[in-house]
Design an enzyme around this catalytic site. Structure first.
Site, short mmCIF file in Angstrom:
data_model
loop_
_atom_site.label_atom_id
_atom_site.label_comp_id
_atom_site.label_asym_id
_atom_site.label_seq_id
_atom_site.Cartn_x
_atom_site.Cartn_y
_atom_site.Cartn_z
CG ASP A 135 -0.19 0.03 2.56
OD1 ASP A 135 0.98 -0.41 2.61
OD2 ASP A 135 -0.77 0.54 3.54
CB THR A 142 4.53 -4.32 3.01
OG1 THR A 142 4.16 -3.82 1.73
CG2 THR A 142 5.66 -5.32 2.88
CG ASN A 199 0.68 3.54 4.20
OD1 ASN A 199 0.46 3.54 5.41
ND2 ASN A 199 1.66 2.84 3.66
CG HIS A 234 7.28 0.23 9.86
ND1 HIS A 234 7.40 0.00 11.21
CD2 HIS A 234 6.82 1.51 9.75
CE1 HIS A 234 7.03 1.08 11.89
NE2 HIS A 234 6.68 2.01 11.02
CG ASP A 235 5.98 -1.74 4.72
OD1 ASP A 235 5.54 -2.26 5.77
OD2 ASP A 235 5.35 -0.89 4.08
CG ASP A 266 4.07 0.02 1.67
OD1 ASP A 266 3.51 -1.07 1.82
OD2 ASP A 266 3.87 0.99 2.42
CG PHE A 274 -1.66 1.65 9.43
CD1 PHE A 274 -2.63 2.63 9.58
CD2 PHE A 274 -1.45 1.11 8.17
CE1 PHE A 274 -3.37 3.06 8.49
CE2 PHE A 274 -2.19 1.55 7.08
CZ PHE A 274 -3.14 2.53 7.24
CG ASN A 275 0.34 -2.76 7.51
OD1 ASN A 275 -0.05 -1.71 7.00
ND2 ASN A 275 1.58 -3.21 7.37
#
Ligand code: BDR
Ligand code: CA
Length: 313
Positions: A11, A125, A40, A240-241, A16, A166-167
């Site tokens: 996203d 992700t 996102n 993160h991703d 990402d 979040f995800n």
């Protein structure tokens, strides 16, 4: 050397975009396709962002748009305060020539997995809507998935609510479908991604390779750091991703622990929490390998190597 076949379900999103960059030219990975989900930002924006990144990096990878809404929740949660109005604020891309494929991402996932030899790893992700919808539409894909290496969740503190990341929060019901599917899952959560903070010194280091990829990295991370500072007070945003892709390149970058993980889909304040049974209190059989530590030096080396792949041309 056999390259690991993956489909990146994302996203974009700044981090990402770096995951795409890292997978795009890796000699350890064969990026079969990119499936996009709302997260996102809206689906329209995240799809455009994925296409922009591929066009800019000259990656000849098909991009498929997927679900624009969570499975059950009415409202799509987005992350504009971190990723900006476009979902990928910072870089100025040229006019977009590339187009998404006609096929819906969920159908692409089903067809590709069903026609495979069971050797494809899914790398989500973003919210897990596309993957869960594919599992519900064609349950036979579950045994065809080699592994799911996902960014999401936390066994510690959330980043949208005290409980949830979040995800998973964006579509807890989809996460429930995935975590109860029986697929081998590696959960790369905030517990480790919060340890790879992209400080300005890291940006400078990556920019030294002086390529299109390093330029994109710098432009994305400068914006990302600005919003991470505003929202969380950090000098460097957690990348993160790309930890998922880094793990597939070199699994020794993460330390994992087998745990039974259950998604809270009933709670109100805790909706979307990944309840990871760290101490095994439930006695239930583990359904996930949860990342508990990360070799940060190794991680940044992998990122640097990934960026350097773009210099060879
Ligand atoms: C996750 O949420 C998104 O904002 C990031 O792209 C990442 O996938 C971190 O919680
Ligand atoms: Ca993401």
């Amino acid at each position: 050397m056999e390259r690991r076949k993956i489909i990146l379900d994302c996203d974009p999103g700044h981090d990402d975009a770096i995951a795409i960059l890292l997978a795009g030219k890796s000699k350890y990975i064969e990026l079969l396709g990119i499936t996009v989900v709302a997260g996102n930002q809206t689906l329209e924006k995240t799809t455009k962002n994925a296409l922009n990144v591929c066009q800019y990096l000259e990656l000849d990878v098909p991009v498929y748009a997927g679900c624009g809404q969570p499975m059950i929740r009415d409202k799509q949660v987005i992350s504009e305060e971190i990723h900006g109005e476009s979902g990928l604020d910072g870089p100025a891309f040229e006019i977009l020539e590339r187009k998404a494929e006609e096929k819906h991402a969920v159908l692409y996932l089903i067809e590709t997995l069903m026609n495979s030899d069971g050797d494809i790893t899914l790398v989500p992700t973003g919210p897990l809507t596309n993957i869960a919808m594919a599992m519900r539409l064609e349950p036979k894909i579950v045994s065809k998935i080699k592994e799911i290496v996902l960014m999401g969740g936390t066994y510690q503190l959330g980043n949208v609510t005290p409980a949830a990341e979040f995800n998973i929060l964006a579509d807890g019901d989809a996460a429930h479908v995935v975590f109860t599917s029986g697929c081998p899952i590696v959960m790369v959560g905030l517990d480790v991604t919060r340890k790879v903070l992209c400080y300005p010194s890291i940006i400078e280091r990556m920019e030294k390779s002086n390529s299109k990829a390093s330029q994109l990295f710098g432009e994305l991370m400068r914006f990302f750091n600005k919003s991470q500072k505003e929202v969380f007070g950090w000098e460097g945003g957690p990348l993160h991703d790309p930890v998922t892709v880094a793990y597939l390149i070199d699994s020794s970058v993460l330390k994992t622990k087998e745990m039974y993980t259950e998604i809270d889909i009933r709670g109100t304040q805790s909706y979307g929490r990944t309840n990871c049974d760290f101490f095994g209190n439930s006695g239930k059989k583990a359904n996930s390998k949860v990342a508990v530590d990360i070799d940060t030096e190794k991680f940044w080396d992998i990122i640097e190597e990934g960026i350097k792949e773009y210099c060879a041309e």
